[in-house]
Design a protein around this motif. Structure first.
Motif, PDB file in Angstrom:
ATOM      1  N   VAL A 194      12.097-114.903  -1.163  1.00 29.26           N
ATOM      2  CA  VAL A 194      11.868-116.265  -1.636  1.00 29.26           C
ATOM      3  C   VAL A 194      10.362-116.525  -1.642  1.00 29.26           C
ATOM      4  CG1 VAL A 194      12.191-118.714  -1.081  1.00 29.26           C
ATOM      5  CG2 VAL A 194      14.084-117.112  -0.781  1.00 29.26           C
ATOM      6  N   ALA A 195       9.850-117.034  -2.761  1.00 32.08           N
ATOM      7  CA  ALA A 195       8.439-117.428  -2.831  1.00 32.08           C
ATOM      8  C   ALA A 195       8.286-118.788  -2.156  1.00 32.08           C
ATOM      9  CB  ALA A 195       7.988-117.499  -4.287  1.00 32.08           C
ATOM     10  N   ARG A 196       7.193-118.957  -1.437  1.00 31.96           N
ATOM     11  CA  ARG A 196       6.955-120.212  -0.716  1.00 31.96           C
ATOM     12  C   ARG A 196       5.686-120.888  -1.223  1.00 31.96           C
ATOM     13  NH1 ARG A 196      10.776-121.750   2.880  1.00 31.96           N
ATOM     14  NH2 ARG A 196      12.066-120.007   3.529  1.00 31.96           N
ATOM     15  N   THR A 197       5.688-122.221  -1.191  1.00 28.35           N
ATOM     16  CA  THR A 197       4.500-122.984  -1.549  1.00 28.35           C
ATOM     17  C   THR A 197       3.524-122.943  -0.373  1.00 28.35           C
ATOM     18  OG1 THR A 197       5.365-125.062  -0.657  1.00 28.35           O
ATOM     19  CG2 THR A 197       5.897-124.551  -2.959  1.00 28.35           C
ATOM     20  N   THR A 198       2.335-123.484  -0.578  1.00 30.59           N
ATOM     21  CA  THR A 198       1.344-123.508   0.504  1.00 30.59           C
ATOM     22  C   THR A 198       1.815-124.337   1.700  1.00 30.59           C
ATOM     23  OG1 THR A 198       0.221-125.331  -0.615  1.00 30.59           O
ATOM     24  CG2 THR A 198      -0.640-123.114  -1.006  1.00 30.59           C
ATOM     25  N   SER A 199       2.757-125.265   1.463  1.00 27.30           N
ATOM     26  CA  SER A 199       3.290-126.065   2.576  1.00 27.30           C
ATOM     27  C   SER A 199       4.461-125.375   3.274  1.00 27.30           C
ATOM     28  CB  SER A 199       3.728-127.443   2.063  1.00 27.30           C
ATOM     29  OG  SER A 199       4.816-127.303   1.174  1.00 27.30           O
ATOM     30  N   PRO A 255      10.291-123.577  -0.102  1.00 27.04           N
ATOM     31  CA  PRO A 255      10.633-122.637  -1.178  1.00 27.04           C
ATOM     32  C   PRO A 255      10.104-123.153  -2.518  1.00 27.04           C
ATOM     33  CG  PRO A 255      12.548-123.079   0.192  1.00 27.04           C
ATOM     34  CD  PRO A 255      11.474-124.040   0.613  1.00 27.04           C
ATOM     35  N   ALA A 256       9.526-122.260  -3.313  1.00 24.06           N
ATOM     36  CA  ALA A 256       9.007-122.623  -4.629  1.00 24.06           C
ATOM     37  C   ALA A 256      10.182-122.729  -5.596  1.00 24.06           C
ATOM     38  CB  ALA A 256       8.000-121.587  -5.104  1.00 24.06           C
ATOM     39  N   CYS A 257      10.297-123.856  -6.246  1.00 24.74           N
ATOM     40  CA  CYS A 257      11.426-124.105  -7.140  1.00 24.74           C
ATOM     41  C   CYS A 257      11.082-123.764  -8.582  1.00 24.74           C
ATOM     42  CB  CYS A 257      11.851-125.563  -7.058  1.00 24.74           C
ATOM     43  SG  CYS A 257      12.490-126.015  -5.444  1.00 24.74           S
ATOM     44  N   LEU A 258      12.101-123.385  -9.335  1.00 20.31           N
ATOM     45  CA  LEU A 258      11.980-123.136 -10.763  1.00 20.31           C
ATOM     46  C   LEU A 258      12.364-124.400 -11.517  1.00 20.31           C
ATOM     47  CD1 LEU A 258      13.705-119.623 -10.906  1.00 20.31           C
ATOM     48  CD2 LEU A 258      11.264-120.112 -11.088  1.00 20.31           C
ATOM     49  N   PRO A 259      11.905-124.549 -12.763  1.00 17.29           N
ATOM     50  CA  PRO A 259      12.238-125.756 -13.526  1.00 17.29           C
ATOM     51  C   PRO A 259      13.744-125.988 -13.692  1.00 17.29           C
ATOM     52  CG  PRO A 259      10.533-124.488 -14.643  1.00 17.29           C
ATOM     53  CD  PRO A 259      11.006-123.666 -13.483  1.00 17.29           C
ATOM     54  N   VAL A 298      15.424-121.100  -7.223  1.00 20.78           N
ATOM     55  CA  VAL A 298      14.333-120.796  -6.304  1.00 20.78           C
ATOM     56  C   VAL A 298      13.566-119.582  -6.834  1.00 20.78           C
ATOM     57  CG1 VAL A 298      13.755-120.108  -3.937  1.00 20.78           C
ATOM     58  CG2 VAL A 298      15.591-121.733  -4.341  1.00 20.78           C
ATOM     59  N   GLN A 299      12.244-119.667  -6.784  1.00 22.86           N
ATOM     60  CA  GLN A 299      11.399-118.574  -7.254  1.00 22.86           C
ATOM     61  C   GLN A 299      11.450-117.414  -6.258  1.00 22.86           C
ATOM     62  OE1 GLN A 299       7.261-119.594  -7.613  1.00 22.86           O
ATOM     63  NE2 GLN A 299       7.048-118.297  -9.408  1.00 22.86           N
ATOM     64  N   VAL A 300      11.532-116.200  -6.797  1.00 22.30           N
ATOM     65  CA  VAL A 300      11.613-114.993  -5.979  1.00 22.30           C
ATOM     66  C   VAL A 300      10.490-114.042  -6.393  1.00 22.30           C
ATOM     67  CG1 VAL A 300      13.064-112.998  -5.419  1.00 22.30           C
ATOM     68  CG2 VAL A 300      14.106-115.230  -5.705  1.00 22.30           C
ATOM     69  N   THR A 301       9.881-113.380  -5.419  1.00 26.07           N
ATOM     70  CA  THR A 301       8.873-112.360  -5.716  1.00 26.07           C
ATOM     71  C   THR A 301       9.367-111.029  -5.159  1.00 26.07           C
ATOM     72  OG1 THR A 301       7.681-112.804  -3.664  1.00 26.07           O
ATOM     73  CG2 THR A 301       6.942-113.985  -5.616  1.00 26.07           C
ATOM     74  N   GLY A 302       8.931-109.960  -5.786  1.00 23.35           N
ATOM     75  CA  GLY A 302       9.338-108.639  -5.337  1.00 23.35           C
ATOM     76  C   GLY A 302       8.144-107.807  -4.928  1.00 23.35           C
ATOM     77  N   SER A 303       8.286-107.055  -3.863  1.00 20.50           N
ATOM     78  CA  SER A 303       7.260-106.090  -3.471  1.00 20.50           C
ATOM     79  C   SER A 303       7.912-104.717  -3.489  1.00 20.50           C
ATOM     80  CB  SER A 303       6.669-106.415  -2.103  1.00 20.50           C
ATOM     81  OG  SER A 303       7.664-106.394  -1.112  1.00 20.50           O
ATOM     82  N   THR A 304       7.183-103.739  -4.024  1.00 20.37           N
ATOM     83  CA  THR A 304       7.737-102.402  -4.203  1.00 20.37           C
ATOM     84  C   THR A 304       7.064-101.412  -3.276  1.00 20.37           C
ATOM     85  OG1 THR A 304       8.257-102.894  -6.502  1.00 20.37           O
ATOM     86  CG2 THR A 304       8.162-100.585  -5.901  1.00 20.37           C
ATOM     87  N   ILE A 305       7.887-100.581  -2.653  1.00 19.35           N
ATOM     88  CA  ILE A 305       7.418 -99.522  -1.761  1.00 19.35           C
ATOM     89  C   ILE A 305       7.830 -98.204  -2.398  1.00 19.35           C
ATOM     90  CG2 ILE A 305       7.666 -98.512   0.542  1.00 19.35           C
ATOM     91  CD1 ILE A 305       8.517-101.385   1.464  1.00 19.35           C
TER      92      ILE A 305
END
Length: 77
Positions: A42-47, A50-54, A58-65
């Motif tokens: 889940v992507a988070r705002t500076t506060s 959870p960062a919401c989509l229009p 909820v906005q999601v980010t991915g990290s790859t290993i």
């Protein structure tokens, strides 16, 4: 060896922790391919919210290993 019928979230978190990967409460999905493991969180705002989509999601980010056949040997001292 057969796959287990069930695993707990705690078992998964513990197993990934041994690799240095934190599956905290923000993780949403694991995607494993032959050459990569992607952890979606889940992507988070500076506060910290959870960062919401229009559309209300909820906005999601991915990290790859990278997944490799073998880790390089550590330099000898």
């Amino acid at each position: 060896m057969a796959d287990p019928e069930n695993v707990t979230l705690t078992q998964l978190r513990d197993a990934f922790a041994l690799l240095g990967i934190d599956l905290n409460d923000d993780f949403v999905k694991l995607e494993l391919r032959e050459s990569a493991l992607t952890i979606h969180r889940v992507a988070r705002t500076t506060s910290g919210m959870p960062a919401c989509l229009p559309d209300g999601g909820v906005q999601v980010t991915g990290s790859t290993i990278n997944v490799v056949a073998a880790l390089p040997l550590a330099p000898q001292k």
